[in-house]
Design a protein around this motif. Structure first.
Motif, mmCIF file in Angstrom:
data_model
loop_
_atom_site.group_PDB
_atom_site.id
_atom_site.type_symbol
_atom_site.label_atom_id
_atom_site.label_comp_id
_atom_site.label_asym_id
_atom_site.label_seq_id
_atom_site.Cartn_x
_atom_site.Cartn_y
_atom_site.Cartn_z
ATOM 1 N N GLU A 183 0.421 -6.453 24.111
ATOM 2 C CA GLU A 183 0.303 -5.891 25.465
ATOM 3 C C GLU A 183 0.848 -4.468 25.461
ATOM 4 O OE1 GLU A 183 1.517 -6.827 30.159
ATOM 5 O OE2 GLU A 183 2.127 -8.201 28.552
ATOM 6 N N PHE A 184 0.109 -3.559 26.138
ATOM 7 C CA PHE A 184 0.477 -2.151 26.161
ATOM 8 C C PHE A 184 0.480 -1.651 27.611
ATOM 9 C CE2 PHE A 184 -1.780 -3.074 22.245
ATOM 10 C CZ PHE A 184 -0.947 -2.543 21.267
ATOM 11 N N ASP A 185 1.392 -0.731 27.899
ATOM 12 C CA ASP A 185 1.429 -0.065 29.198
ATOM 13 C C ASP A 185 0.638 1.233 29.093
ATOM 14 O OD1 ASP A 185 1.956 1.036 31.639
ATOM 15 O OD2 ASP A 185 4.084 1.381 31.291
ATOM 16 N N SER A 186 -0.536 1.289 29.746
ATOM 17 C CA SER A 186 -1.410 2.464 29.642
ATOM 18 C C SER A 186 -1.307 3.368 30.862
ATOM 19 C CB SER A 186 -2.861 2.017 29.466
ATOM 20 O OG SER A 186 -3.336 1.373 30.633
ATOM 21 N N THR A 187 -0.248 3.235 31.647
ATOM 22 C CA THR A 187 -0.143 3.964 32.911
ATOM 23 C C THR A 187 -0.239 5.470 32.717
ATOM 24 O OG1 THR A 187 1.259 2.205 33.804
ATOM 25 C CG2 THR A 187 1.279 4.329 34.951
ATOM 26 N N ASN A 188 0.451 6.021 31.734
ATOM 27 C CA ASN A 188 0.505 7.469 31.546
ATOM 28 C C ASN A 188 -0.352 7.947 30.380
ATOM 29 O OD1 ASN A 188 2.435 7.798 33.649
ATOM 30 N ND2 ASN A 188 4.048 7.098 32.243
ATOM 31 N N VAL A 189 -1.360 7.155 30.004
ATOM 32 C CA VAL A 189 -2.229 7.517 28.890
ATOM 33 C C VAL A 189 -3.543 8.053 29.446
ATOM 34 C CG1 VAL A 189 -3.451 6.697 26.854
ATOM 35 C CG2 VAL A 189 -1.191 5.781 27.396
ATOM 36 N N SER A 190 -3.854 9.315 29.140
ATOM 37 C CA SER A 190 -5.102 9.922 29.616
ATOM 38 C C SER A 190 -6.203 9.866 28.565
ATOM 39 C CB SER A 190 -4.856 11.379 30.026
ATOM 40 O OG SER A 190 -4.315 12.114 28.941
ATOM 41 N N ASP A 191 -5.815 9.773 27.288
ATOM 42 C CA ASP A 191 -6.790 9.712 26.195
ATOM 43 C C ASP A 191 -7.240 8.269 26.018
ATOM 44 O OD1 ASP A 191 -8.353 9.990 23.996
ATOM 45 O OD2 ASP A 191 -6.753 10.638 22.628
ATOM 46 N N THR A 192 -8.495 7.985 26.393
ATOM 47 C CA THR A 192 -8.989 6.606 26.324
ATOM 48 C C THR A 192 -9.160 6.126 24.889
ATOM 49 O OG1 THR A 192 -11.277 7.406 26.474
ATOM 50 C CG2 THR A 192 -10.169 6.792 28.538
ATOM 51 N N ALA A 193 -9.189 7.055 23.919
ATOM 52 C CA ALA A 193 -9.351 6.668 22.517
ATOM 53 C C ALA A 193 -8.025 6.616 21.769
ATOM 54 C CB ALA A 193 -10.305 7.637 21.809
ATOM 55 N N ALA A 194 -6.909 6.784 22.477
ATOM 56 C CA ALA A 194 -5.605 6.796 21.822
ATOM 57 C C ALA A 194 -5.294 5.432 21.211
ATOM 58 C CB ALA A 194 -4.522 7.177 22.829
ATOM 59 N N GLN A 195 -4.701 5.446 20.031
ATOM 60 C CA GLN A 195 -4.270 4.229 19.361
ATOM 61 C C GLN A 195 -2.842 4.422 18.845
ATOM 62 O OE1 GLN A 195 -5.839 1.288 19.165
ATOM 63 N NE2 GLN A 195 -7.503 2.136 20.407
ATOM 64 N N PRO A 196 -1.914 3.578 19.281
ATOM 65 C CA PRO A 196 -2.084 2.487 20.240
ATOM 66 C C PRO A 196 -2.395 3.011 21.634
ATOM 67 C CG PRO A 196 0.241 2.816 19.781
ATOM 68 C CD PRO A 196 -0.494 3.708 18.836
ATOM 69 N N PRO A 197 -2.967 2.160 22.486
ATOM 70 C CA PRO A 197 -3.449 2.639 23.791
ATOM 71 C C PRO A 197 -2.362 2.783 24.844
ATOM 72 C CG PRO A 197 -3.917 0.307 23.552
ATOM 73 C CD PRO A 197 -3.315 0.736 22.251
ATOM 74 N N GLY A 198 -1.101 2.759 24.447
ATOM 75 C CA GLY A 198 -0.012 2.902 25.397
ATOM 76 C C GLY A 198 1.304 2.432 24.794
ATOM 77 N N ARG A 199 2.316 2.407 25.637
ATOM 78 C CA ARG A 199 3.633 1.938 25.184
ATOM 79 C C ARG A 199 3.593 0.427 24.984
ATOM 80 N NH1 ARG A 199 7.968 -0.173 27.901
ATOM 81 N NH2 ARG A 199 6.910 0.190 29.898
ATOM 82 N N PRO A 200 3.947 -0.058 23.778
ATOM 83 C CA PRO A 200 3.844 -1.500 23.540
ATOM 84 C C PRO A 200 4.991 -2.287 24.167
ATOM 85 C CG PRO A 200 4.626 -0.386 21.571
ATOM 86 C CD PRO A 200 4.306 0.689 22.562
ATOM 87 N N TYR A 201 4.652 -3.396 24.746
ATOM 88 C CA TYR A 201 5.650 -4.376 25.158
ATOM 89 C C TYR A 201 5.938 -5.298 23.967
ATOM 90 C CZ TYR A 201 4.652 -3.093 30.040
ATOM 91 O OH TYR A 201 4.496 -2.418 31.231
ATOM 92 N N PRO A 202 7.029 -6.051 23.997
ATOM 93 C CA PRO A 202 7.257 -7.042 22.931
ATOM 94 C C PRO A 202 6.075 -8.006 22.859
ATOM 95 C CG PRO A 202 9.258 -6.744 24.208
ATOM 96 C CD PRO A 202 8.176 -5.986 24.925
ATOM 97 N N PRO A 203 5.515 -8.234 21.663
ATOM 98 C CA PRO A 203 4.326 -9.080 21.555
ATOM 99 C C PRO A 203 4.662 -10.559 21.741
ATOM 100 C CG PRO A 203 5.075 -8.428 19.381
ATOM 101 C CD PRO A 203 5.941 -7.684 20.356
ATOM 102 N N TYR A 204 3.650 -11.320 22.078
ATOM 103 C CA TYR A 204 3.760 -12.775 22.156
ATOM 104 C C TYR A 204 3.333 -13.355 20.803
ATOM 105 C CZ TYR A 204 3.701 -12.045 27.258
ATOM 106 O OH TYR A 204 3.966 -11.624 28.550
ATOM 107 N N SER A 205 4.231 -14.047 20.131
ATOM 108 C CA SER A 205 3.882 -14.683 18.862
ATOM 109 C C SER A 205 3.218 -16.027 19.149
ATOM 110 C CB SER A 205 5.130 -14.897 18.006
ATOM 111 O OG SER A 205 4.815 -15.647 16.851
ATOM 112 N N LEU A 206 2.028 -16.227 18.614
ATOM 113 C CA LEU A 206 1.314 -17.478 18.864
ATOM 114 C C LEU A 206 1.958 -18.665 18.164
ATOM 115 C CD1 LEU A 206 -2.439 -16.401 18.817
ATOM 116 C CD2 LEU A 206 -0.709 -16.193 20.605
#
Length: 320
Positions: free
Chosen positions: A43-66
């Motif tokens: 999960e990423f926070d894309s609030t302040n990301v203007s570049d739609t092709a940016a990778q990663p697409p935003g600030r990452p939250y802690p991931p959920y391990s399956l």
């Protein structure tokens, strides 16, 4: 799935029956699905990301391990008529209750004949393939414009990773506005493949208005961190394996997104042998026939007119 599928699974050049393939899926998914392992929900926070092709697409939250998810009893969703079953789960430890009204689901389906699903992206499947559909439904995002993704680990072919290809087409009848097909190939023959359209959907009906871009990161050897050894993967391929990993991210900071209806779905096709080859649809063939045939008809018509005029003048008799 790996480059030595035929040796490891003992199938030779023969694919398993749909019922056997479904049985393998039930024991393997969602971990070690035919040698592929979906490890984490990102999960990423894309609030302040203007570049739609940016990778990663935003600030990452802690991931959920399956590996920390609790999964439903598969017998409740097993449907022998459609050769399908659904694994539905949520985190065992959910202090923020983000999954209180939501779940992550993996629906697996084997096929007995060649056809297309009713819902986009309507990938062409054969009896040698199965479909994996991932759906995130009702989960509360940790940001106002959260983007989600999956980390996928897959068996490599010896020291190398599978080959990732992009195929482009002028045909978008089955997946409107999507002119690309991505696929992983194991071996040069190949002996196995994974195939998907780079599109996800933020609504269950999966129409063009709810289409989200899907970005795949380059494959890389998974040496930076240890991967959990699935007992299914060990049983089929042994304990000494080289893994490769890549990330899939769904959506962009602008346009439709998971935040619209708290829904996200994406699907891929898995199989042995050569991947299905998607020919041009009847609609595109008709358009091409009209586009290419019209000039020919005009030339033919013009030629007939000139021939008739020439014949008329040749029949004229002078009075002198």
């Amino acid at each position: 799935m790996r480059g030595s599928v035929e040796r490891g699974w003992g199938w030779g050049r023969c694919a398993p029956s749909p019922l056997l393939l479904l049985t393998l899926l039930l024991f393997a998914a969602p971990f070690g699905l035919l040698g592929e392992e979906t490890r984490q929900l990102l999960e990423f926070d894309s609030t302040n990301v203007s570049d739609t092709a940016a990778q990663p697409p935003g600030r990452p939250y802690p991931p959920y391990s399956l590996a920390d998810f609790s999964w439903n009893n598969i017998t409740d969703s097993l449907d022998p008529a459609t050769l399908s079953a659904t694994f539905q789960g949520h985190p065992l430890n959910d202090p923020t209750r983000t999954f209180a009204n939501g779940s992550l689901a993996f629906r697996v389906q084997a096929f007995s004949r060649s056809s297309r699903p009713a819902q986009p992206p309507r990938l062409l499947h054969t009896a040698d393939t199965c479909q994996l559909e991932v759906a995130l439904v009702g989960t509360s995002p940790r940001g106002n414009r959260s983007l989600f993704g999956l980390e996928v680990a897959t068996l490599g072919q010896g020291p190398d990773c599978p080959l990732m290809q992009e195929q482009h087409s002028i045909d978008d009848e089955y997946a409107p506005a999507v002119f690309q097909l991505d696929q992983l190939l194991w071996g040069s023959l190949p002996s196995g493949f994974a195939q998907w359209r780079p599109v996800a959907y933020s609504q269950k009906q999966g129409d063009r208005a709810s289409a989200l871009p899907c970005h795949a990161s380059p494959l890389h050897p998974a040496l930076a961190y240890p991967l959990p050894q699935s007992p299914i993967v060990r049983a089929f391929f042994g304990s000494q394996n080289n893994f490769c990993a890549f990330n899939l991210t769904f959506g962009a900071s602008t346009g439709p997104g998971y935040w619209d209806q708290h829904y996200l779905s994406w699907s891929m096709l898995l199989g042995v042998g050569f991947p299905p080859v998607d020919g041009l649809s009847p609609l595109i063939l008709g358009i091409m026939a009209v586009a290419l045939g019209a000039p020919g008809l005009m030339l033919l018509g013009g030629g007939l007119v000139l021939l008739l005029r020439h014949k008329k003048y040749s029949e004229y008799q002078s009075i002198n």
